[in-house]
Scaffold this motif. Structure first.
Motif, short mmCIF file in Angstrom:
data_model
loop_
_atom_site.label_atom_id
_atom_site.label_comp_id
_atom_site.label_asym_id
_atom_site.label_seq_id
_atom_site.Cartn_x
_atom_site.Cartn_y
_atom_site.Cartn_z
N LYS A 10 0.83 -1.21 0.00
CA LYS A 10 0.00 0.00 0.00
C LYS A 10 0.86 1.26 0.00
CE LYS A 10 -3.97 -2.13 2.16
NZ LYS A 10 -4.89 -2.18 3.28
N GLY A 11 2.10 1.16 0.47
CA GLY A 11 3.01 2.31 0.46
C GLY A 11 3.33 2.75 -0.96
N LEU A 12 3.63 1.77 -1.82
CA LEU A 12 3.90 2.08 -3.22
C LEU A 12 2.65 2.66 -3.88
CD1 LEU A 12 5.63 2.07 -5.76
CD2 LEU A 12 4.99 -0.32 -6.11
N GLU A 13 1.52 2.06 -3.59
CA GLU A 13 0.26 2.53 -4.17
C GLU A 13 -0.02 3.98 -3.76
OE1 GLU A 13 -4.44 1.45 -3.70
OE2 GLU A 13 -2.99 -0.22 -3.62
N GLU A 14 0.21 4.28 -2.48
CA GLU A 14 -0.04 5.63 -1.99
C GLU A 14 0.97 6.62 -2.60
OE1 GLU A 14 -0.23 7.95 2.25
OE2 GLU A 14 -1.01 5.89 2.15
N LEU A 15 2.21 6.20 -2.71
CA LEU A 15 3.23 7.05 -3.33
C LEU A 15 2.86 7.34 -4.78
CD1 LEU A 15 6.05 8.32 -2.73
CD2 LEU A 15 7.05 6.25 -3.67
N TYR A 16 2.44 6.31 -5.50
CA TYR A 16 2.04 6.47 -6.90
C TYR A 16 0.82 7.38 -7.01
CZ TYR A 16 0.37 5.35 -11.56
OH TYR A 16 -0.07 5.44 -12.84
N ASP A 17 -0.20 7.14 -6.17
CA ASP A 17 -1.42 7.97 -6.22
C ASP A 17 -1.13 9.43 -5.91
OD1 ASP A 17 -2.94 5.78 -6.91
OD2 ASP A 17 -3.68 5.41 -4.87
N THR A 18 -0.24 9.67 -4.95
CA THR A 18 0.04 11.03 -4.51
C THR A 18 0.92 11.78 -5.51
OG1 THR A 18 -0.09 10.27 -2.22
CG2 THR A 18 0.91 12.42 -2.59
N TYR A 19 1.92 11.09 -6.07
CA TYR A 19 2.91 11.80 -6.87
C TYR A 19 2.94 11.44 -8.35
CZ TYR A 19 4.69 13.29 -2.37
OH TYR A 19 4.80 13.84 -1.13
N GLY A 20 2.37 10.31 -8.75
CA GLY A 20 2.47 9.84 -10.13
C GLY A 20 2.01 10.86 -11.16
N LYS A 21 0.81 11.41 -10.97
CA LYS A 21 0.28 12.37 -11.95
C LYS A 21 1.05 13.68 -11.93
CE LYS A 21 -4.32 10.43 -12.20
NZ LYS A 21 -5.73 10.58 -12.00
N LYS A 22 1.49 14.10 -10.73
CA LYS A 22 2.29 15.33 -10.64
C LYS A 22 3.61 15.15 -11.38
CE LYS A 22 0.47 16.54 -6.10
NZ LYS A 22 0.79 16.67 -4.68
N PHE A 23 4.25 13.99 -11.17
CA PHE A 23 5.50 13.70 -11.86
C PHE A 23 5.28 13.66 -13.37
CE2 PHE A 23 7.78 11.14 -8.26
CZ PHE A 23 7.94 12.32 -7.54
N TYR A 24 4.18 13.03 -13.79
CA TYR A 24 3.88 12.92 -15.22
C TYR A 24 3.73 14.32 -15.84
CZ TYR A 24 1.42 11.97 -19.54
OH TYR A 24 1.06 11.94 -20.85
#
Length: 190
Positions: A10-24
């Motif tokens: 869930k840590g990876l999932e939360e990291l991805y949800d929080t930052y993935g779109k911003k990074f993209y």
């Protein structure tokens, strides 16, 4: 962060949800990468963060966010150097000293002194890096530039173009500069 340290998925999932779109968005708009290129860099960044986050402590969320963007930016630079500069895109060199260069053209490019001051302002806490930096500062500026550019995997042709020197003896000059640097580092140890 605790989820990541505990290796909870869930840590990876939360990291991805929080930052993935911003990074993209950052990759596409600021670095002009394609969708595939952006996600490739983002996945590498997130993977590295998962592996390394347990070794760091952060004072605040702001420090954590800054760290994440610094890691992303490092991966972007690596990607750009490896993929973009080598094949797809031609580098454009601008003569900032020539009479033909106008002030608007000059203002678009980084001043060499600003570039140097930026890197001098970074805090170095490793004793080995401090010794290396001190030894580099004692070298001839051309030798130092050649060593730093080769350390970043620039080809001799690229270095020749960057520095405005002939490529004929650049490899020999690089080896001599490396020897000088090694000698300076050995002197410091004695």
């Amino acid at each position: 962060m605790q989820l990541i340290i505990n290796q909870d998925p869930k840590g990876l999932e939360e990291l991805y949800d929080t930052y993935g779109k911003k990074f993209y968005t950052y990759c596409v708009h600021n670095w002009h990468l394609s969708e595939d290129e952006s996600w490739e860099v983002i996945y590498k960044t997130l993977e590295t963060l998962i592996l390394k986050l347990a070794h760091y402590e952060f004072e605040s969320k702001q420090h954590f966010d800054n760290f994440l963007y610094k890691v992303l930016t490092n991966f972007l630079r690596q990607y750009f150097r490896k993929n973009r500069c080598n094949s797809e895109h031609e580098l454009a060199y601008v003569d900032l000293m020539g009479e033909e260069a106008d002030s608007s053209e000059i203002n678009k490019h980084i001043n060499q002194l600003s570039f140097t001051d930026y890197y001098k302002s970074e805090f170095i806490d490793s004793p080995e890096l401090l010794h290396l930096n001190e030894a580099l500062e004692t070298l001839d500026p051309l030798d130092k530039d050649i060593l730093l550019l080769r350390a970043q995997n620039y080809s001799y042709d690229e270095i020749s173009a960057f520095l405005g020197v002939e490529n004929k003896q650049l490899k020999v000059t690089h080896h001599r500069a490396k020897k000088k640097l090694i000698d300076k580092l050995i002197e410091k140890q004695l």
